[in-house]
Scaffold this active site. Structure first.
Site, PDB file in Angstrom:
ATOM      1  N   HIS A 182     -15.014   1.611  -2.009  1.00  0.00           N
ATOM      2  CA  HIS A 182     -13.993   0.749  -1.471  1.00  0.00           C
ATOM      3  C   HIS A 182     -12.927   1.492  -0.512  1.00  0.00           C
ATOM      4  O   HIS A 182     -11.927   0.684  -0.466  1.00  0.00           O
ATOM      5  CB  HIS A 182     -13.264   0.129  -2.672  1.00  0.00           C
ATOM      6  CG  HIS A 182     -14.066  -0.777  -3.404  1.00  0.00           C
ATOM      7  ND1 HIS A 182     -13.651  -1.405  -4.626  1.00  0.00           N
ATOM      8  CD2 HIS A 182     -15.191  -1.552  -3.152  1.00  0.00           C
ATOM      9  CE1 HIS A 182     -14.757  -2.199  -5.117  1.00  0.00           C
ATOM     10  NE2 HIS A 182     -15.637  -2.174  -4.140  1.00  0.00           N
ATOM     11  N   GLN A 239     -15.068   2.856  -7.235  1.00  0.00           N
ATOM     12  CA  GLN A 239     -14.349   1.914  -6.630  1.00  0.00           C
ATOM     13  C   GLN A 239     -12.845   2.184  -6.367  1.00  0.00           C
ATOM     14  O   GLN A 239     -12.242   1.554  -5.641  1.00  0.00           O
ATOM     15  CB  GLN A 239     -14.318   0.658  -7.686  1.00  0.00           C
ATOM     16  CG  GLN A 239     -15.575   0.206  -8.020  1.00  0.00           C
ATOM     17  CD  GLN A 239     -15.685  -1.091  -8.928  1.00  0.00           C
ATOM     18  OE1 GLN A 239     -15.238  -2.000  -8.785  1.00  0.00           O
ATOM     19  NE2 GLN A 239     -15.891  -0.847 -10.172  1.00  0.00           N
ATOM     20  N   PRO A 241     -11.321   1.490 -23.283  1.00  0.00           N
ATOM     21  CA  PRO A 241     -10.841   1.142 -24.395  1.00  0.00           C
ATOM     22  C   PRO A 241     -11.117  -0.192 -24.729  1.00  0.00           C
ATOM     23  O   PRO A 241     -11.033  -0.671 -26.064  1.00  0.00           O
ATOM     24  CB  PRO A 241      -9.371   1.592 -23.992  1.00  0.00           C
ATOM     25  CG  PRO A 241      -9.270   1.826 -22.742  1.00  0.00           C
ATOM     26  CD  PRO A 241     -10.606   2.185 -22.057  1.00  0.00           C
ATOM     27  N   SER A 294     -13.905  -2.700 -15.079  1.00  0.00           N
ATOM     28  CA  SER A 294     -14.264  -4.113 -15.904  1.00  0.00           C
ATOM     29  C   SER A 294     -15.448  -4.550 -15.602  1.00  0.00           C
ATOM     30  O   SER A 294     -15.987  -5.710 -16.002  1.00  0.00           O
ATOM     31  CB  SER A 294     -13.115  -4.859 -15.352  1.00  0.00           C
ATOM     32  OG  SER A 294     -13.099  -5.205 -14.041  1.00  0.00           O
ATOM     33  N   TYR A 317       0.766  -1.329  -0.203  1.00  0.00           N
ATOM     34  CA  TYR A 317       0.069   0.013   0.013  1.00  0.00           C
ATOM     35  C   TYR A 317       0.939   1.330   0.005  1.00  0.00           C
ATOM     36  O   TYR A 317       0.518   2.158  -0.531  1.00  0.00           O
ATOM     37  CB  TYR A 317      -0.865   0.015   1.093  1.00  0.00           C
ATOM     38  CG  TYR A 317      -2.130  -0.944   0.664  1.00  0.00           C
ATOM     39  CD1 TYR A 317      -2.983  -0.362  -0.238  1.00  0.00           C
ATOM     40  CD2 TYR A 317      -2.418  -2.145   1.411  1.00  0.00           C
ATOM     41  CE1 TYR A 317      -3.933  -1.123  -0.500  1.00  0.00           C
ATOM     42  CE2 TYR A 317      -3.513  -2.771   0.759  1.00  0.00           C
ATOM     43  CZ  TYR A 317      -4.459  -2.457   0.052  1.00  0.00           C
ATOM     44  OH  TYR A 317      -5.524  -3.511  -0.242  1.00  0.00           O
ATOM     45  N   VAL A 376      -9.525   3.906  -4.610  1.00  0.00           N
ATOM     46  CA  VAL A 376      -9.200   4.150  -3.322  1.00  0.00           C
ATOM     47  C   VAL A 376      -8.254   5.246  -3.325  1.00  0.00           C
ATOM     48  O   VAL A 376      -7.746   5.472  -2.250  1.00  0.00           O
ATOM     49  CB  VAL A 376      -8.595   2.919  -2.496  1.00  0.00           C
ATOM     50  CG1 VAL A 376      -9.815   2.010  -2.435  1.00  0.00           C
ATOM     51  CG2 VAL A 376      -7.412   2.495  -3.117  1.00  0.00           C
TER      52      VAL A 376
HETATM   53  P1  NAD Z   1     -10.204  -3.554 -12.811  1.00  0.00           P
HETATM   54  O1  NAD Z   1      -8.893  -3.186 -12.962  1.00  0.00           O
HETATM   55  O2  NAD Z   1     -10.979  -4.587 -12.754  1.00  0.00           O
HETATM   56  O3  NAD Z   1     -10.641  -2.949 -14.611  1.00  0.00           O
HETATM   57  C1  NAD Z   1     -10.029  -1.592 -15.134  1.00  0.00           C
HETATM   58  C2  NAD Z   1     -10.826  -1.284 -16.368  1.00  0.00           C
HETATM   59  O4  NAD Z   1     -10.600  -0.221 -16.633  1.00  0.00           O
HETATM   60  C3  NAD Z   1     -10.607  -2.294 -17.377  1.00  0.00           C
HETATM   61  O5  NAD Z   1     -11.984  -2.722 -18.043  1.00  0.00           O
HETATM   62  C4  NAD Z   1      -9.796  -1.533 -18.701  1.00  0.00           C
HETATM   63  O6  NAD Z   1     -10.000  -1.890 -19.876  1.00  0.00           O
HETATM   64  C5  NAD Z   1     -10.434  -0.168 -18.114  1.00  0.00           C
HETATM   65  N1  NAD Z   1      -9.334   0.900 -18.796  1.00  0.00           N
HETATM   66  C6  NAD Z   1      -7.965   0.830 -18.451  1.00  0.00           C
HETATM   67  N2  NAD Z   1      -7.018   1.869 -19.087  1.00  0.00           N
HETATM   68  C7  NAD Z   1      -8.196   2.782 -19.346  1.00  0.00           C
HETATM   69  C8  NAD Z   1      -8.269   4.008 -19.470  1.00  0.00           C
HETATM   70  N3  NAD Z   1      -7.242   4.626 -19.852  1.00  0.00           N
HETATM   71  N4  NAD Z   1      -9.412   4.770 -19.374  1.00  0.00           N
HETATM   72  C9  NAD Z   1     -10.559   4.244 -19.065  1.00  0.00           C
HETATM   73  N5  NAD Z   1     -10.717   2.697 -19.060  1.00  0.00           N
HETATM   74  C10 NAD Z   1      -9.523   2.013 -18.991  1.00  0.00           C
HETATM   75  O7  NAD Z   1     -10.888  -2.245 -12.082  1.00  0.00           O
HETATM   76  P2  NAD Z   1     -12.163  -2.105 -11.445  1.00  0.00           P
HETATM   77  O8  NAD Z   1     -13.324  -2.533 -12.077  1.00  0.00           O
HETATM   78  O9  NAD Z   1     -12.266  -0.653 -10.839  1.00  0.00           O
HETATM   79  O10 NAD Z   1     -12.168  -3.036 -10.111  1.00  0.00           O
HETATM   80  C11 NAD Z   1     -10.809  -3.513  -9.610  1.00  0.00           C
HETATM   81  C12 NAD Z   1     -10.762  -3.218  -8.054  1.00  0.00           C
HETATM   82  O11 NAD Z   1      -9.469  -2.716  -7.916  1.00  0.00           O
HETATM   83  C13 NAD Z   1     -11.663  -2.165  -7.295  1.00  0.00           C
HETATM   84  O12 NAD Z   1     -12.150  -2.888  -6.232  1.00  0.00           O
HETATM   85  C14 NAD Z   1     -10.848  -0.954  -6.857  1.00  0.00           C
HETATM   86  O13 NAD Z   1     -11.062  -0.505  -5.410  1.00  0.00           O
HETATM   87  C15 NAD Z   1      -9.342  -1.628  -7.181  1.00  0.00           C
HETATM   88  N6  NAD Z   1      -8.280  -0.871  -7.738  1.00  0.00           N
HETATM   89  C16 NAD Z   1      -8.176   0.424  -7.372  1.00  0.00           C
HETATM   90  C17 NAD Z   1      -7.306   1.437  -8.134  1.00  0.00           C
HETATM   91  C18 NAD Z   1      -7.463   2.997  -7.468  1.00  0.00           C
HETATM   92  O14 NAD Z   1      -7.680   3.264  -6.718  1.00  0.00           O
HETATM   93  N7  NAD Z   1      -6.710   3.669  -8.570  1.00  0.00           N
HETATM   94  C19 NAD Z   1      -6.277   0.701  -8.624  1.00  0.00           C
HETATM   95  C20 NAD Z   1      -6.448  -0.720  -8.966  1.00  0.00           C
HETATM   96  C21 NAD Z   1      -7.302  -1.373  -8.392  1.00  0.00           C
END
Ligand code: NAD
Ligand code: ZN
Length: 256
Positions: free
Chosen positions: A123, A105, A221, A196, A72, A107
């Site tokens: 989340h 979703q 995308p 996703s 983290y 964080v």
């Molecule tokens: P995911 O990782 O399952 O899916 C990410 C999605 O984003 C994919 O469908 C992908 O095609 C799409 N994507 C990739 N690049 C993109 C862009 N430039 N513009 C638009 N879309 C794009 O993510 P999720 O559905 O959020 O679920 C995963 C879990 O992971 C959640 O519970 C979340 O809390 C956690 N998470 C959070 C972070 C964060 O806070 N930034 C990062 C990673 C994972």
């Protein structure tokens, strides 16, 4: 993809222009262009041999809190370094035109950093911490992104504090979920950005939106399980599509 499909873009702009209230459901993809990897991407560097499913669980924390905090803290460093991108900024700018709520979703806290005003964090938030033992004693100090600091301990019971994040197998905060559901009920347009649509119960919000009367626009995308069910699918990155939509609204005659 460099150019938005004009037919899909026009349909999206029309739906946003006609909406009174907009709900944006966002996921890791909107922060991908800030250099924060999504869970679908392979982890890099030191963390390449671990999957998020092995780190983001209460069991992993009980077994090895140092390792989980290491991950983290590394993610905090990425977030602090990456900052907001044009996608976060465009959702904040959309508030110039419409009542916008966000249920995310993510964080990472980047929607707030970009200036969005109404955010339900489904989340949790990586910048907050709480006790892993006496969970009632919630501390919400924003900790520095220091990867080498000693493990934080609860000031009341001494147990390690943990990131205030919903881990695999844990319940979502009821207040955030209720706000997301209310936002969904009241929205006439729902933007689904960078998720996703595989992680439940957040993915169920998208399914509810599709079943309801609001116009649902997906920005991603890649195709997802809901791409064929939404009203408009914009196959583009968030930092490309969202500013283009806001620019089109900026150019449209004011209508309230
Ligand atoms: P995911 O990782 O399952 O899916 C990410 C999605 O984003 C994919 O469908 C992908 O095609 C799409 N994507 C990739 N690049 C993109 C862009 N430039 N513009 C638009 N879309 C794009 O993510 P999720 O559905 O959020 O679920 C995963 C879990 O992971 C959640 O519970 C979340 O809390 C956690 N998470 C959070 C972070 C964060 O806070 N930034 C990062 C990673 C994972
Ligand atoms: Zn405690």
């Amino acid at each position: 993809m460099n150019e938005l499909d004009t037919h899909a873009r026009d349909a999206a702009v029309r739906a946003l222009a006609d909406a009174r209230r907009i709900l944006a459901l966002t996921g890791a993809g909107i922060s991908a262009e800030s250099g924060i990897p999504t869970f679908r991407e392979a982890q890099t560097g030191l963390w390449a041999r671990f999957s998020p499913e092995d780190l983001a669980t209460p069991e992993a924390f009980a077994c090895d809190p140092e390792r989980v905090w290491g991950w983290y803290r590394w993610r905090r460093t990425l977030i602090a370094r990456g900052g907001v991108n044009a996608g976060h900024e465009a959702l904040a700018a959309l508030e110039r035109h419409r009542d916008v709520r966000i249920a995310t979703q993510n964080v990472d806290g980047l929607h707030a950093a970009a200036g969005s005003s109404d955010i339900a964090e489904l989340h949790g938030n990586i910048w907050r911490e709480r006790c892993s033992a006496c969970a009632a004693n919630t501390t919400t100090a924003v900790a520095p992104a220091d990867e080498d600091a000693p493990l934080p301990a609860c000031s009341r019971c001494g147990a390690p504090t943990r990131p205030d994040i919903v881990w695999f197998g844990e319940m979502l905060p009821a207040d955030a979920l209720a706000r997301a559901e209310q936002g969904l009920n009241e929205a006439d347009c729902v933007l689904v950005v960078g998720t996703s649509n595989r992680v439940y119960p957040a993915a169920a919000l998208v399914e509810t939106a599709i079943a309801g009367p609001a116009t649902v626009i997906e920005v991603n995308p890649e195709a997802t399980p809901v791409s064929t069910a939404v009203d408009v699918a914009l196959r583009a990155s968030a930092s490309h599509a969202l500013p283009a939509l806001v620019a089109a609204l900026d150019a449209a005659p004011a209508r309230r």
